[in-house]
Every structure is written in structure tokens, then in C-alpha cells.
Design an enzyme around this catalytic site. Structure first.
Site, PDB file in Angstrom:
ATOM      1  N   SER B 147       0.843  -1.194   0.000  1.00 43.51           N
ATOM      2  CA  SER B 147       0.000   0.000   0.000  1.00 43.51           C
ATOM      3  C   SER B 147       0.888   1.256   0.000  1.00 43.51           C
ATOM      4  O   SER B 147       1.650   1.449  -0.956  1.00 43.51           O
ATOM      5  CB  SER B 147      -0.967  -0.067   1.187  1.00 43.51           C
ATOM      6  OG  SER B 147      -1.994   0.877   1.044  1.00 43.51           O
ATOM      7  N   ASP B 223      -9.995  -5.634  -3.346  1.00 45.48           N
ATOM      8  CA  ASP B 223      -9.348  -4.670  -2.445  1.00 45.48           C
ATOM      9  C   ASP B 223     -10.276  -3.476  -2.259  1.00 45.48           C
ATOM     10  O   ASP B 223     -10.655  -2.810  -3.219  1.00 45.48           O
ATOM     11  CB  ASP B 223      -8.025  -4.253  -3.099  1.00 45.48           C
ATOM     12  CG  ASP B 223      -7.184  -3.357  -2.218  1.00 45.48           C
ATOM     13  OD1 ASP B 223      -7.749  -2.493  -1.523  1.00 45.48           O
ATOM     14  OD2 ASP B 223      -5.949  -3.519  -2.261  1.00 45.48           O
ATOM     15  N   HIS B 256      -7.292  -6.132   0.797  1.00 48.26           N
ATOM     16  CA  HIS B 256      -6.122  -5.280   1.056  1.00 48.26           C
ATOM     17  C   HIS B 256      -5.353  -5.733   2.301  1.00 48.26           C
ATOM     18  O   HIS B 256      -4.369  -5.099   2.673  1.00 48.26           O
ATOM     19  CB  HIS B 256      -6.615  -3.837   1.253  1.00 48.26           C
ATOM     20  CG  HIS B 256      -5.556  -2.773   1.099  1.00 48.26           C
ATOM     21  ND1 HIS B 256      -5.002  -2.438  -0.118  1.00 48.26           N
ATOM     22  CD2 HIS B 256      -4.948  -1.962   2.010  1.00 48.26           C
ATOM     23  CE1 HIS B 256      -4.108  -1.467   0.049  1.00 48.26           C
ATOM     24  NE2 HIS B 256      -4.049  -1.156   1.332  1.00 48.26           N
TER      25      HIS B 256
END
Lengths: 278, 278
Positions: B147, B223, B256
Site C-alpha cells: 500500500s 481490495d 487489502h
């Protein structure tokens, strides 16, 4: 039973459920990992019992077990460590009694006896629910756990000779009747009669003739709780006196943490897989 | 530099250190995993950059990376995501600015510029420290992250053509200049000049001619941040236009979380190992 979470992992699904527990008389939460193989057939199940202060979340997040479960085609069932909710008694200043510390016994003493029926929950209610609701092979069960949950795994296997194909434990509390963690809980949950304690004590159960399925135990030599709380040598001696086979491995330099568990969970799941697929 | 923790895992050692950082002008914490092979020789290093809200603890606890690092003989270096301490500015009501959100840039704007020099920290100060103090092969480095840390890994590789043998990322913020997370931080740290932003934006760096080492990106299709924050297609298009090879894999059904990372970290470390041992 209500699914409250579903996360893809290693090609399978990590799911979390809530259900009203008849045993514990409250809403209980558990997680289950269904490996990729469960999408097209039924798989054997390994139950994981967690240690003090844990919920179902610790093992699913920290142990790295799902990789091996996906490789081997094993479902993992991960219950909570106690009843929960506002109605459930607790001792907030103690991490080793009450919520997060069910010790996998059926409490007989007030105020604990209404909800703290974790032994019945993990050996009866939960397996029945799992085998009714998920693509698992009925009766193809093994059990493992850590610390308080290692104690739980050992007593569940010892008290139910045909229920589990194999049992293993990481740093289990092997002789709770004589160590502070066990004394503190057993007195509260079971009262002062030590015969009642012996019915939930792995070492005393072996002394009294209970039979073990194939059993693997790992114990780190640098475990900060080893000297005061775990007593694996008592269990090994009791097993030797009764000619009960147990593989107790002393793992040099390992501590009590999930880093220790992660290092050996693959070998434990492979051990269970061998017995579940035999 | 002071060691504050040492835990045995997979036959190697997971260690945590504190040191006074010249780049960030505060005490910084990092973790390092030294695989068993490091006991008898030097090993290559993979740097892991974490995402928003993380410290060095998340990846070492949740990713399951140490198993693969032990198998392959890779050191893992896991820095914190920002400067820390009472002297360091923060916006407590925002998880995406200030502490835990350094974004791997060198801030130029007050009050951030004194401490928020994470780009210099991860590309200069930390590698120099690691290669001076630990049994690692100088220069044998790869970098990865998740991320915000995936963004960090990509820009570190793009801005330092010969520093890393390979780069990978999990759900990276690929085009921070045009997404809310990036806009919110870049404006604060770098001011309103978009040219300054482009110097820390993987997509803009590629458009401007920066070269990628071998690059692997995994992106889950489920995600929860994909639509608004990550923009992997912008990065892929910029790479295609500049004939920069990148393997962008869309992983069906993954989210995620660290469960996504755990599912593919083994393939990422194997990818880096191939380039580190070539």
C-alpha cells in the site's frame, strides 16, 4: 449462525461466524479456514485452542497456519477462549480468570457456572455445528493449541478417546493443578475439591489411566513461563509410567510467542495430516 | 544502536533495534530478521516498507515472511513508517498524515520538514547502518512493501536505478498525486507545486523516464481501496508507454489485508531471491 467476515487467503477462505451457544448461553464467535480443496469436496479438520487473553483472531493472524492448511487440504477451526458479553462474569484486573481465560473446563461454581462451559462447547457443540454446516469429513478431527489451549487440546483428547485422530500442543500447561495459572482458575471454576481439578488436568488424567492418541508437544527452552507454569516433565513422566507414547520436543532458544508457534505449526499440521489421512 | 528484542524464529533471529536517526532527527525503531544462513555467512537483504498506520511490528507478526526468508537465506529489514516521539508533529484525528504516514518522502514544508525525511532514511541512512552492522552482502538489496509501502518501494527503486536488484509491491499506491491519500499527504509534506509531487510518484517517475529493475506487483480484485486510492492501471499504462517491463498480477477475490500479503509473500521473496542470487 451468521457469517460476519470472509477473506480470501492461500486460495481458500478465512471466515468468521457468530452463533448463539447453548453450552455457554451467550453469543460465541469462531473463525474457520476452508482450504481450496474444500471447494470441491470434504476435508479433515484440525481444531486450534488458543491461550490466555486470546480470541479467535490471534492464531489466524499470527501463526501462519493457513499456508500449510491450504497445502495439505485441512480445515482449521479456531474458537474463542471464553464466553463473552455483558452478562458474562469477569475479573477485569486478572488476565488469567474470566473472559479470555475459560481454561476449557465446565465450571461448577457460581458465578462462573452459567456461561463458562468451554469444555462442552469445544468438544460437543462446536464440532456438531462444524460438521453440520461446513464441507468437512465427519469424525476426521485432530486438535492442537497453545499454552492454556495446549492444556485444552490435551484434556479434550484424553477425555474422549475416539474423538480425535491425533493431538499436539505448543508450550501446554501440562499440570494445571499444581501451577499458579491452573490453581487460580480451577479453584474459581471448579471449587476446592482437587478430584474435580484432576478431571481437567492432563498429567492427572494420564496418571488415572486415560489414553492418548498420537501426541506431539513442542516446548521452547527459553519460554518465559516454562519454569513456573508449564511442567512438561510431569506430563512426560506420567506418560512414561503408563507407557503412553508422547513426542515431547525441547526446541532450543524458542520463547512462548507466536513466533515460536509459527516456526513449528507446519510440522504440527503435517503430523495431524498423516493421522487424518491414514 | 541498541537491540531491544531478540526472538528465535524458523531457526534464525527476529531482532528489534532503536537508533538515533540523523535523517529523521529522532529515535527510530526497526526490526530485522536474520535467517539461519546468517549465522555462518553474509546474506542478501530484502527491505519491506509498511503501509499507513503500521509500525515495524505488523509485517513481522502477520505476513508469514520469515518462513520463506529462512528457506531462501534472505535477511528482512522492516523499518517504521514515520518518525516517532513527542517532538514529532502529528494530526491525531488523521490516520493518513503524520505519525504512521511518512509516505517515504523528504518533507519540505513546516512543520513536517524537520523529522519527516523518510525517503532519505530508507534509501540512505538505514541501508548504511544495516550493511555496517549485520552479516549482509553489501549492495545485494531488493525492496518490497504494501500500500503506502508499495508506493515507497516503487519510488525507491525508480529513483535509484542501481540500488535494488528487484522491486515488488502489494496493492501499491501507484499514482499518489491524483488519489486522496496521496493528495492529502503530498500537499502537506511537499507544498502545492505538483512538480515536487511528481518526484515521489511512481507513475509520474516512469512517465518522466525513470527505469525500473525487475518488478512484480500483486493487486487483489476485491481490495476495498482499489477503486479510489491505488490506480495500478495508471502505472501499467505508463510502463507500457515507456517499454518498462512490469508484471502486474490481478489476484481474483483478494482484499487489502495481511491475509492477501501472506498468500503471496512467498512468491515475492522467491522473485527477489532469483535476482539477488543471479
Amino acid at each position: 449462525m451468521q457469517r460476519i467476515e470472509r477473506i480470501k487467503e492461500f486460495g481458500g477462505w478465512l471466515e468468521r461466524y457468530e452463533h448463539e451457544s447453548a453450552a455457554c448461553q451467550c453469543k460465541m464467535t469462531f473463525s474457520i479456514y476452508l482450504p481450496p480443496q474444500a471447494a470441491s469436496g470434504s476435508v479433515p479438520t484440525v481444531y486450534w485452542l488458543s491461550g490466555l487473553t486470546c480470541t479467535d483472531d490471534n492464531v489466524r493472524t499470527k501463526a501462519g497456519a493457513q499456508r500449510y492448511a491450504a497445502e495439505l487440504g485441512l480445515a482449521l477451526v479456531m474458537p474463542d477462549t471464553s464466553p463473552r458479553g455483558e452478562a458474562v462474569p469477569d475479573v477485569p484486573e486478572r488476565y488469567d480468570l474470566g473472559k479470555g481465560a475459560g481454561f476449557y473446563v465446565n465450571a461448577t461454581q457460581a458465578p462462573w457456572d452459567t456461561h463458562f462451559q468451554m469444555y462442552r462447547y469445544v468438544t460437543e457443540e462446536l464440532p456438531a455445528l462444524i460438521e453440520a454446516e461446513f464441507p468437512v469429513i465427519a469424525g476426521a478431527r485432530s486438535i492442537t493449541g497453545h499454552s492454556m489451549g495446549g492444556h485444552g487440546a490435551l484434556i479434550c483428547a484424553l477425555k474422549n478417546a475416539d474423538m480425535y485422530r491425533s493431538v499436539s500442543a505448543f508450550a501446554p500447561i501440562c499440570h494445571p493443578s499444581i501451577v499458579p495459572w491452573g490453581e487460580g482458575c480451577f479453584g474459581a471454576y471448579l471449587g476446592e475439591d482437587k478430584n474435580a481439578w484432576a478431571a481437567y488436568d492432563a498429567t492427572e488424567l494420564v496418571k488415572n489411566g486415560a489414553k492418548l492418541p498420537p501426541c506431539l508437544i513442542d516446548q521452547g527452552t527459553d519460554d518465559e513461563f516454562l519454569a513456573e507454569q508449564l511442567a512438561p516433565e510431569d506430563f512426560a513422566q506420567a506418560c512414561a509410567a503408563k507407557q503412553q507414547a508422547v513426542e515431547l520436543r525441547r526446541q532450543e532458544g524458542y520463547d512462548h510467542s507466536y513466533h515460536f508457534i509459527a516456526s513449528f505449526i507446519g510440522e504440527h499440521l503435517a503430523f495431524h495430516y498423516r493421522h487424518l489421512s491414514a
